[in-house]
Design a protein around this motif. Structure first.
Motif, PDB file in Angstrom:
ATOM      1  N   GLU A 175       0.848  -1.192   0.000  1.00 59.18           N
ATOM      2  CA  GLU A 175       0.000   0.000   0.000  1.00 59.18           C
ATOM      3  C   GLU A 175       0.889   1.249   0.000  1.00 59.18           C
ATOM      4  O   GLU A 175       1.803   1.366   0.808  1.00 59.18           O
ATOM      5  CB  GLU A 175      -0.912  -0.014   1.238  1.00 59.18           C
ATOM      6  CG  GLU A 175      -1.614   1.291   1.564  1.00 59.18           C
ATOM      7  CD  GLU A 175      -2.507   1.824   0.440  1.00 59.18           C
ATOM      8  OE1 GLU A 175      -3.256   1.038  -0.161  1.00 59.18           O
ATOM      9  OE2 GLU A 175      -2.438   3.043   0.167  1.00 59.18           O
TER      10      GLU A 175
ATOM     11  N   ARG B 238      -8.146   3.774   3.482  1.00 65.75           N
ATOM     12  CA  ARG B 238      -8.457   5.194   3.686  1.00 65.75           C
ATOM     13  C   ARG B 238      -9.816   5.585   3.106  1.00 65.75           C
ATOM     14  O   ARG B 238     -10.524   6.420   3.662  1.00 65.75           O
ATOM     15  CB  ARG B 238      -7.366   6.069   3.042  1.00 65.75           C
ATOM     16  CG  ARG B 238      -6.111   6.128   3.890  1.00 65.75           C
ATOM     17  CD  ARG B 238      -5.038   6.952   3.229  1.00 65.75           C
ATOM     18  NE  ARG B 238      -4.581   6.333   1.996  1.00 65.75           N
ATOM     19  CZ  ARG B 238      -3.711   6.895   1.155  1.00 65.75           C
ATOM     20  NH1 ARG B 238      -3.237   8.092   1.414  1.00 65.75           N
ATOM     21  NH2 ARG B 238      -3.331   6.269   0.059  1.00 65.75           N
TER      22      ARG B 238
ATOM     23  N   VAL C  12       3.708   1.093  -5.545  1.00 65.14           N
ATOM     24  CA  VAL C  12       3.991   0.203  -6.673  1.00 65.14           C
ATOM     25  C   VAL C  12       4.273   1.063  -7.903  1.00 65.14           C
ATOM     26  O   VAL C  12       3.519   2.008  -8.187  1.00 65.14           O
ATOM     27  CB  VAL C  12       2.783  -0.720  -6.934  1.00 65.14           C
ATOM     28  CG1 VAL C  12       3.000  -1.539  -8.204  1.00 65.14           C
ATOM     29  CG2 VAL C  12       2.548  -1.614  -5.735  1.00 65.14           C
TER      30      VAL C  12
ATOM     31  N   THR D  89      -4.328   6.496  -7.914  1.00 61.58           N
ATOM     32  CA  THR D  89      -3.371   6.613  -9.015  1.00 61.58           C
ATOM     33  C   THR D  89      -3.866   5.735 -10.163  1.00 61.58           C
ATOM     34  O   THR D  89      -4.705   4.864  -9.964  1.00 61.58           O
ATOM     35  CB  THR D  89      -1.966   6.094  -8.637  1.00 61.58           C
ATOM     36  OG1 THR D  89      -2.013   4.665  -8.502  1.00 61.58           O
ATOM     37  CG2 THR D  89      -1.450   6.716  -7.349  1.00 61.58           C
TER      38      THR D  89
ATOM     39  N   GLU E 282     -12.431  -1.615  -7.953  1.00 60.47           N
ATOM     40  CA  GLU E 282     -12.789  -0.487  -8.809  1.00 60.47           C
ATOM     41  C   GLU E 282     -11.916  -0.362 -10.055  1.00 60.47           C
ATOM     42  O   GLU E 282     -12.301   0.304 -11.019  1.00 60.47           O
ATOM     43  CB  GLU E 282     -12.697   0.789  -7.966  1.00 60.47           C
ATOM     44  CG  GLU E 282     -13.475   1.939  -8.515  1.00 60.47           C
ATOM     45  CD  GLU E 282     -13.429   3.140  -7.590  1.00 60.47           C
ATOM     46  OE1 GLU E 282     -13.607   2.961  -6.360  1.00 60.47           O
ATOM     47  OE2 GLU E 282     -13.200   4.244  -8.088  1.00 60.47           O
TER      48      GLU E 282
ATOM     49  N   PHE F 197     -18.872  -1.407  -2.604  1.00 64.10           N
ATOM     50  CA  PHE F 197     -18.164  -2.274  -1.652  1.00 64.10           C
ATOM     51  C   PHE F 197     -18.535  -3.738  -1.886  1.00 64.10           C
ATOM     52  O   PHE F 197     -17.686  -4.613  -1.796  1.00 64.10           O
ATOM     53  CB  PHE F 197     -18.447  -1.862  -0.206  1.00 64.10           C
ATOM     54  CG  PHE F 197     -17.621  -0.669   0.222  1.00 64.10           C
ATOM     55  CD1 PHE F 197     -16.275  -0.578  -0.112  1.00 64.10           C
ATOM     56  CD2 PHE F 197     -18.187   0.355   0.967  1.00 64.10           C
ATOM     57  CE1 PHE F 197     -15.504   0.515   0.263  1.00 64.10           C
ATOM     58  CE2 PHE F 197     -17.417   1.452   1.360  1.00 64.10           C
ATOM     59  CZ  PHE F 197     -16.086   1.529   1.018  1.00 64.10           C
TER      60      PHE F 197
HETATM   61  P1  FDA Z   1      -9.637   1.703  -3.186  1.00 64.48           P
HETATM   62  O1  FDA Z   1      -9.531   3.008  -3.889  1.00 64.48           O
HETATM   63  O2  FDA Z   1     -10.461   1.622  -1.967  1.00 64.48           O
HETATM   64  O3  FDA Z   1      -8.195   1.160  -2.803  1.00 64.48           O
HETATM   65  C1  FDA Z   1      -7.090   1.255  -3.668  1.00 64.48           C
HETATM   66  C2  FDA Z   1      -5.848   1.311  -2.813  1.00 64.48           C
HETATM   67  O4  FDA Z   1      -4.708   1.246  -3.668  1.00 64.48           O
HETATM   68  C3  FDA Z   1      -5.738   2.610  -2.038  1.00 64.48           C
HETATM   69  O5  FDA Z   1      -5.495   2.330  -0.685  1.00 64.48           O
HETATM   70  C4  FDA Z   1      -4.570   3.344  -2.700  1.00 64.48           C
HETATM   71  O6  FDA Z   1      -3.826   4.129  -1.787  1.00 64.48           O
HETATM   72  C5  FDA Z   1      -3.753   2.154  -3.203  1.00 64.48           C
HETATM   73  N1  FDA Z   1      -2.854   2.499  -4.291  1.00 64.48           N
HETATM   74  C6  FDA Z   1      -3.129   3.270  -5.391  1.00 64.48           C
HETATM   75  N2  FDA Z   1      -2.018   3.387  -6.146  1.00 64.48           N
HETATM   76  C7  FDA Z   1      -1.045   2.668  -5.538  1.00 64.48           C
HETATM   77  C8  FDA Z   1       0.321   2.405  -5.834  1.00 64.48           C
HETATM   78  N3  FDA Z   1       0.932   2.931  -6.903  1.00 64.48           N
HETATM   79  N4  FDA Z   1       1.036   1.625  -4.981  1.00 64.48           N
HETATM   80  C9  FDA Z   1       0.455   1.084  -3.872  1.00 64.48           C
HETATM   81  N5  FDA Z   1      -0.832   1.321  -3.521  1.00 64.48           N
HETATM   82  C10 FDA Z   1      -1.570   2.089  -4.363  1.00 64.48           C
HETATM   83  N6  FDA Z   1     -18.938   2.599  -1.837  1.00 64.48           N
HETATM   84  C11 FDA Z   1     -19.889   1.900  -1.168  1.00 64.48           C
HETATM   85  O7  FDA Z   1     -20.211   0.771  -1.543  1.00 64.48           O
HETATM   86  N7  FDA Z   1     -20.477   2.447  -0.044  1.00 64.48           N
HETATM   87  C12 FDA Z   1     -20.138   3.691   0.428  1.00 64.48           C
HETATM   88  O8  FDA Z   1     -20.621   4.130   1.468  1.00 64.48           O
HETATM   89  C13 FDA Z   1     -19.187   4.439  -0.326  1.00 64.48           C
HETATM   90  N8  FDA Z   1     -18.869   5.728   0.043  1.00 64.48           N
HETATM   91  C14 FDA Z   1     -17.906   6.409  -0.634  1.00 64.48           C
HETATM   92  C15 FDA Z   1     -17.593   7.727  -0.252  1.00 64.48           C
HETATM   93  C16 FDA Z   1     -16.612   8.425  -0.922  1.00 64.48           C
HETATM   94  C17 FDA Z   1     -16.323   9.854  -0.539  1.00 64.48           C
HETATM   95  C18 FDA Z   1     -15.898   7.794  -1.979  1.00 64.48           C
HETATM   96  C19 FDA Z   1     -14.780   8.504  -2.697  1.00 64.48           C
HETATM   97  C20 FDA Z   1     -16.208   6.504  -2.368  1.00 64.48           C
HETATM   98  C21 FDA Z   1     -17.231   5.791  -1.716  1.00 64.48           C
HETATM   99  N9  FDA Z   1     -17.584   4.516  -2.114  1.00 64.48           N
HETATM  100  C22 FDA Z   1     -18.558   3.841  -1.428  1.00 64.48           C
HETATM  101  C23 FDA Z   1     -16.863   3.814  -3.200  1.00 64.48           C
HETATM  102  C24 FDA Z   1     -15.848   2.844  -2.580  1.00 64.48           C
HETATM  103  O9  FDA Z   1     -15.068   3.554  -1.632  1.00 64.48           O
HETATM  104  C25 FDA Z   1     -14.933   2.269  -3.655  1.00 64.48           C
HETATM  105  O10 FDA Z   1     -15.706   1.694  -4.682  1.00 64.48           O
HETATM  106  C26 FDA Z   1     -14.043   1.188  -3.045  1.00 64.48           C
HETATM  107  O11 FDA Z   1     -13.245   1.772  -2.050  1.00 64.48           O
HETATM  108  C27 FDA Z   1     -13.159   0.552  -4.113  1.00 64.48           C
HETATM  109  O12 FDA Z   1     -12.296  -0.350  -3.466  1.00 64.48           O
HETATM  110  P2  FDA Z   1     -10.902  -0.727  -4.111  1.00 64.48           P
HETATM  111  O13 FDA Z   1     -10.237  -1.541  -3.076  1.00 64.48           O
HETATM  112  O14 FDA Z   1     -11.100  -1.278  -5.456  1.00 64.48           O
HETATM  113  O15 FDA Z   1     -10.132   0.670  -4.306  1.00 64.48           O
END
Ligand code: FDA
Length: 397
Positions: free
Chosen positions: A36, A43, A134, A173, A370, A383
């Protein structure tokens, strides 16, 4: 630079999908490394659902997702259901409630879901490295090598869970797309989704002084080329730049630049047609009194000011009624990735096996959450996709 052990699996990104996948793979006895970039895991979960995390939707099914291939999500969603995640939440004794429309939220805080995932990872002996960005990866004789800001790591399998482009200030990213491209996989152009609309200067002048006013409406689009026309009956909200509110966020995922969206401002009601009756008063004040029953006062005034006909003949009244139920609004654009709750588009589902989430051309390399071209509606669906796609990938390792 570290010389590195061979892991069974490296999971890239400790968001919802990555943490859940790592925990499940670890629970199967695999040696898992979770990388991460940020200072802490999960977060986006912490800020989700207004800090209470809408962690699933009891009605989640394939129809609640957008993708070039609407069938792709079926397998994963069927094999890990909302009930499965609820059972896990209950095992951790996290109190929750249904807010509306099947949306389940923590009673307390989203931190409880992050703690659940962290505990699951710990119990499964997942090795987590934070502050490890990464950069790229490549295939080796025995699997894959991942290059990061903290050295190189090798593994038999890699699961990419780096999310989409929304909310860059929380670490989003495009690295997942870059990795996919470097293996020759197609990307469906990422676009901001579940995002407020902005208006042109002229439209903004007409509406945005009413910012903060909301109404229940049905938001829809012009008929879709494929599949049913989406319709969302929820609140719409005027903002200082355009339109937001749940119905608007929902329809934004289907909207493309230049298209019109339609608002039904008084769903299922006949607002002006009573004026067609003999002896009914027909004038601006009467029309306002009728509309006022459905919209906040200043919104009703403004809408009539903009739309009232020059006369109150039968045809004019009928047309006004029709316009109220299909009021066309042409957004100038959206608030973009800075405000988008999710990213639509991503790694094309044509490239992936829907049961394993692995790239058909690159066995052992999976994409989940996502970063994949599967985007849920507002209301816990995203989620649920994160959990379900993570589960599918973990079971296939
Ligand atoms: P997610 O974005 O959560 O995780 C990706 C991770 O990869 C991050 O921790 C990032 O730091 C890391 N990363 C990126 N680039 C990297 C690199 N180069 N090297 C290492 N790590 C890297 N959905 C829902 O179902 N109910 C809800 O209540 C909400 N509410 C909500 C509020 C707000 C304000 C937002 C912005 C979004 C929501 N969502 C939501 C959507 C939900 O948050 C989203 O769909 C999921 O977090 C996606 O999960 P992922 O694990 O795929 O990506």
């Amino acid at each position: 630079m570290s010389t590195t052990p061979i892991y069974d699996c490296i999971v890239l990104g400790a968001g919802a999908a990555g943490m859940f996948c790592a925990a499940q793979a670890g629970a199967r006895g695999l040696r898992v490394l979770l990388l991460e970039a940020g200072e802490r895991a999960g977060r986006k979960i912490l800020i989700s659902g207004g800090g209470r995390c809408n962690f699933t939707n009891i009605h989640a099914g394939p129809a609640n997702y957008l993708s070039e291939n609407p069938h792709f999500a079926k397998s994963a969603l069927a094999r890990y259901t909302p009930r499965d995640f609820i059972t896990l939440v209950e095992k951790y004794r996290i109190p929750y409630h249904e807010k509306t429309l099947g949306q389940l939220f923590c009673d307390g805080s989203a931190q409880q879901i992050v703690s659940l995932l962290e505990t699951e990872c710990r119990n499964s002996n997942v090795e987590t490295k934070l502050r490890t960005a990464v950069e790229r990866m490549e295939q080796t004789d025995t699997g894959f090598r991942v290059h990061t800001s903290a050295g190189e790591f090798t593994a038999r399998n890699v699961v990419v869970a780096t999310g989409g482009l929304s909310i860059p200030k929380l670490g989003a990213t495009g690295v997942g797309y870059d990795i996919a491209r470097s293996f020759g996989l197609r990307i469906v152009e990422p676009r901001a989704a579940l995002v407020p609309f902005t208006l042109s200067d002229t439209e903004r002048e007409l509406w945005c002084d009413l910012s903060g006013l909301s109404a229940e409406a049905i938001a829809t689009t012009a008929p879709q080329k494929k599949g049913p026309t989406p319709k969302f009956r929820e609140k719409i909200l005027i903002t200082h730049r355009g339109w937001s509110g749940p119905a608007v966020l929902q329809i934004s995922s289907y909207w493309r630049q230049g298209e019109v969206v339609l608002f039904d401002l008084a769903p299922t009601a006949n607002v002006f047609t009573p004026m067609l009756a003999a002896n009914h008063r027909r004038d601006d004040a009467t029309a306002f009194a009728l509309l006022r029953a459905h919209l906040p006062q200043r919104m009703a005034e403004r809408w009539l000011y903009e739309n009232a006909p020059p006369d109150w003949k039968n045809t004019s009244i009928t047309k006004l009624e029709e316009r109220l139920h299909a009021w066309p609004v042409t957004p100038a654009g959206t608030e973009g990735f800075a405000k988008a709750e999710v990213t639509a588009g991503g790694v094309s589902t044509t490239e992936l096996d829907s049961t394993t989430m692995q790239a058909k051309k690159v066995p052992g390399l999976a994409f989940i959450g996502e970063v994949v071209d599967v985007t849920g509606w507002l209301g816990g669906y995203n989620f649920q996709w994160a959990w379900a796609s993570a589960h599918a990938a973990a079971m296939a390792l």
